[in-house]
Design an enzyme around this catalytic site. Structure first.
Site, PDB file in Angstrom:
ATOM      1  N   ASP A   1       0.871  -1.169   0.000  1.00 53.90           N
ATOM      2  CA  ASP A   1       0.000   0.000   0.000  1.00 53.90           C
ATOM      3  C   ASP A   1       0.916   1.229   0.000  1.00 53.90           C
ATOM      4  O   ASP A   1       2.117   1.137   0.284  1.00 53.90           O
ATOM      5  CB  ASP A   1      -0.960  -0.025   1.194  1.00 53.90           C
ATOM      6  CG  ASP A   1      -2.191   0.858   0.947  1.00 53.90           C
ATOM      7  OD1 ASP A   1      -2.227   1.569  -0.073  1.00 53.90           O
ATOM      8  OD2 ASP A   1      -3.106   0.833   1.790  1.00 53.90           O
TER       9      ASP A   1
ATOM     10  N   CYS B   1      -8.009 -25.854  14.529  1.00 54.07           N
ATOM     11  CA  CYS B   1      -6.707 -25.427  14.017  1.00 54.07           C
ATOM     12  C   CYS B   1      -5.616 -25.859  14.998  1.00 54.07           C
ATOM     13  O   CYS B   1      -5.897 -26.220  16.136  1.00 54.07           O
ATOM     14  CB  CYS B   1      -6.701 -23.916  13.782  1.00 54.07           C
ATOM     15  SG  CYS B   1      -6.362 -22.940  15.249  1.00 54.07           S
TER      16      CYS B   1
HETATM   17  N1  GUN Z   1      -6.616   0.517   2.813  1.00 53.08           N
HETATM   18  C1  GUN Z   1      -7.907   0.507   3.209  1.00 53.08           C
HETATM   19  N2  GUN Z   1      -8.661   1.316   2.424  1.00 53.08           N
HETATM   20  C2  GUN Z   1      -7.812   1.843   1.517  1.00 53.08           C
HETATM   21  C3  GUN Z   1      -7.996   2.751   0.407  1.00 53.08           C
HETATM   22  O1  GUN Z   1      -9.085   3.240   0.130  1.00 53.08           O
HETATM   23  N3  GUN Z   1      -6.883   3.036  -0.334  1.00 53.08           N
HETATM   24  C4  GUN Z   1      -5.660   2.497  -0.063  1.00 53.08           C
HETATM   25  N4  GUN Z   1      -4.649   2.801  -0.844  1.00 53.08           N
HETATM   26  N5  GUN Z   1      -5.469   1.674   0.981  1.00 53.08           N
HETATM   27  C5  GUN Z   1      -6.534   1.344   1.735  1.00 53.08           C
HETATM   28 ZN    ZN Z   2      -8.452 -22.182  15.880  1.00 44.43          ZN
END
Ligand code: GUN
Ligand code: ZN
Length: 668
Positions: A88, A282
């Site tokens: 991200d 698990c």
């Molecule tokens: N992580 C959770 N929501 C978002 C989003 O709208 N954009 C980005 N880039 N990361 C996220």
């Molecule tokens: Zn479990």
């Protein structure tokens, strides 16, 4: 780079190939902290469970030690994850803190530099319910950054794959605009952004609006990622709406608060502590008793508490992956809707989400396979709105009916109706009122899903639900051709008339039915292919064959040569063409219907019976649905092969990777 292998509902069991590495979808990307010291679950376990992880390039960029390490040795060496790494961009921090210390192109460059497989643009996550003006302004900024990021990636030589996030807040028309414009840029994956606040507020109906309005306008050949969806109770519904990827920070964040994930919601360790064992098999839950884990979690000893968090996070990760395996299995078996209905019964707000789907059934139905391995199980009123029902009501119009006798049958009559009700003359179309499917012509009642279903005893309001549909259907006929509708006296005449032929024993029942077999085949072909295939002249030349043991229809053959035209598939009673059948379909169904036109360069392969790849499809019947039987033809409409399409009409034109048609046979 994305290929569909199997499907159910709008879900795609697929493979994404990135930089020589493979991801099986639908799947979840565990969120991994770029700082290995802050990572809750050991990376060895993550390597074992996950094909792909997501980590944060912004934290990596702004933390000097991490930046230095990643710049030198790369993100794979930093995280020690072997397969696909997505990052991200800092947008999430932007949504939390209101600003970030990085420029949009700066973070693209950095993601490229540290060897990320799929990076993310610095989109602006606009929260729900803000003014249209703000959402629109921020979306426009995201679109500019998107365009710049795509150009930048081109300059850098295309190594970095890119996430193009869809924004627009809760304004559906802005989501549509976002999907359309982002869809025209060459992103590799499309995440749906800024849905986290909606999920936190249990606003699943609004999440469904966002998913489906985006899906409708995005290219069908790209994976879709539901950003920030990490709770397993939401996976079945979101996967069924075509979300291929999820990401989970939840497994670790929840563990820190002592929260234990299950597929139907979250429990607290404290609440479970009196149970003898955890409701899960698990490795963690098999090894620890709830009391023991709770004691560790509440311990004053910091290390013990940390250890409990890790164990809890591991359980959370196991249930998360277990649910995805269950979803993949349901896709293969064709009972994903049943799983979705089961999950959505866990919480009324999830039910809001499921119920919202019915608003989009016209679109959903186009993606839902026409035939499934499993029968249709009615699990509650929501099942009335499933795509199989919607499709049947549409396709009912395909079947030509000339002498209609409308009848009710008792709910105890077993299906198929035609095997359990007295038969009458071939030219009477007995139309049975069916509480779920509305109307079922007796002649096609063996076909999926009209017999392949289980329906419990219904409430009175459920029994009446289809009355309007039935009345409308019948009034239309009455207005146009009142003479088509038979009354009870005429029907009695027919039944009495044929009574002498109709004995109770099964042998004679079927013997009598044989005489109507070709009428049945004629109507079944109309229902399946939407066109009249058998005229009187052809009818005279055909014969049918029933199974000696089950007495069910098996084959349609030419009377003189005994060559098979169609086999009636046992699982769904669809008419599967052999070469002679394909030729007849080609002759009787006008172009472009039921056709897929392929590139001249692969005509010979198709004729030899090889699979057709999506990149060689140049045109097709846009109304095709997944798993329909299709004719593969040349540009001049010469029949080359026939088989089953994995893709619908839109996808056939948009996909340029992977198999499109499973060819049964070529004309050679
Ligand atoms: N992580 C959770 N929501 C978002 C989003 O709208 N954009 C980005 N880039 N990361 C996220
Ligand atoms: Zn479990």
């Amino acid at each position: 780079m994305f290929e569909i292998k199997a499907r159910d509902a709008m879900a795609r069991l697929g493979v994404i190939k990135i930089n020589g590495k493979k991801i099986e979808t639908p799947t979840i990307m565990p969120v991994v902290h770029p700082n290995p010291k802050k990572q809750t679950v050991p990376i060895d376990l993550i390597n074992k469970l996950a094909d792909v992880i997501i980590t944060n390039s912004y934290i990596t960029y702004t933390t000097p030690e991490l930046n230095e390490f990643a710049s030198e040795k790369g993100i794979h060496e930093l995280t020690k994850f072997k397969n696909v790494i997505v990052t991200d961009s800092g947008s999430f921090q932007l949504s939390v803190y209101g600003s970030v210390n990085v420029q949009p192109m700066e973070i693209i460059d950095f993601q490229e530099k540290i060897g990320v497989d799929v990076g993310t643009i610095l989109d602006i996550p606009t929260p729900p319910d803000v003014s249209y003006e703000r959402a629109s302004r921020e979306l426009d900024e995201t679109l500019i950054r998107a365009k710049d990021s795509i150009a930048r990636r081109e300059e850098m030589g295309y190594n970095l794959k890119l996430n193009g996030t869809i924004q627009g807040s809760t304004h559906v028309d802005l989501r549509i605009k976002s999907a359309q414009q982002m869809g025209q840029m060459d992103f590799d994956i499309y995440p749906l952004g800024a849905v986290v606040p909606l999920m936190e507020q249990y606003r699943y109906g609004d999440v469904v609006d966002i998913i489906l309005n985006s899906k409708m306008h995005l290219p069908s050949n790209k994976p879709v990622h539901l950003f920030g969806c990490g709770h397993p109770m939401l996976f079945a519904l979101s996967a069924a709406l075509g979300c291929d990827l999820f990401d989970s920070a939840a497994y670790a964040l929840y563990a820190k608060q002592g929260r234990y994930l299950t597929v139907s919601g979250t429990k607290h360790l404290e609440d479970l502590k009196d149970l003898k064992s955890f409701p899960c098999q698990c490795p963690i839950c098999s090894q620890y008793a709830p009391k023991e884990l709770n004691k560790m979690f509440t311990s004053k000893n910091k290390d013990e508490r940390k250890e409990a968090e890790r164990l809890l996070a591991e359980h959370n990760l196991y249930v998360t992956f277990e649910e995805l395996d269950r979803i993949k299995f349901a896709i293969k078996e064709g009972n994903l809707w049943e799983l979705v209905e089961e999950r959505c019964r866990a919480h009324p707000k999830l039910m809001d989400g499921l119920r919202r789907v019915s608003k989009y059934m016209e679109f959903v139905e186009k993606n839902d396979p026409v035939s499934k391995k499993s029968g249709f199980f009615y699990t509650g009123f929501e099942s009335m709105f499933r795509p199989e029902v919607y499709r049947h009501k549409q396709r009912l119009n395909r079947v030509q009916m000339d002498k209609i006798y409308l009848t009710n049958v008792s709910s105890t009559v077993r299906k198929p109706y035609s095997e359990n009700l007295p038969n009458i003359e071939c030219d009477v179309d007995v139309l049975i009122k069916d509480p779920v499917f509305g109307l079922v012509p007796m002649y096609i009642d063996t076909m999926y899903p009209l017999s392949q279903n289980e329906i419990p005893e219904l409430y009175e309001h459920e029994k009446k639900f289809n009355n309007d549909f039935v009345n409308e259907f019948m009034s239309k006929i009455e207005e146009e051709n009142p003479e088509k509708i038979m009354d009870i006296h005429t029907y009695n005449y027919y039944t009495n008339h044929s009574k002498s032929k109709f004995e109770k024993s099964k042998e004679t029942l079927y013997a009598h039915k044989d005489t109507c077999d070709l009428t049945r085949i004629d109507k079944m072909l109309q229902y399946q292919y939407g066109h009249k295939i058998i005229d009187d002249e052809i009818m005279d030349k055909l014969m049918t064959k029933r199974s000696k043991t089950t007495k069910r229809l098996r084959n349609v053959m030419w009377k003189d040569t005994k060559e098979v035209l169609f086999t009636i598939r046992a699982s769904d009673n669809y008419l599967i063409p052999a070469k002679e059948g394909a030729k007849l379909l080609h002759e009787k169904i006008p172009a472009p219907f039921h056709r897929v036109v392929i590139d001249p360069s692969v005509e010979e392969f198709a004729k030899d019976g090889k699979s057709v790849y999506a990149k060689f499809v140049i045109d097709c019947d846009k109304e095709l649905r997944p798993y329909e039987e299709v004719l593969v033809v040349s540009k001049e409409d010469e029949l080359l092969a026939f088989g089953t399409t994995l893709l619908n009409g839109k996808e056939l034109l948009e996909f340029d990777y992977g198999v499109a048609i499973d060819v049964r046979n070529g004309v050679n």
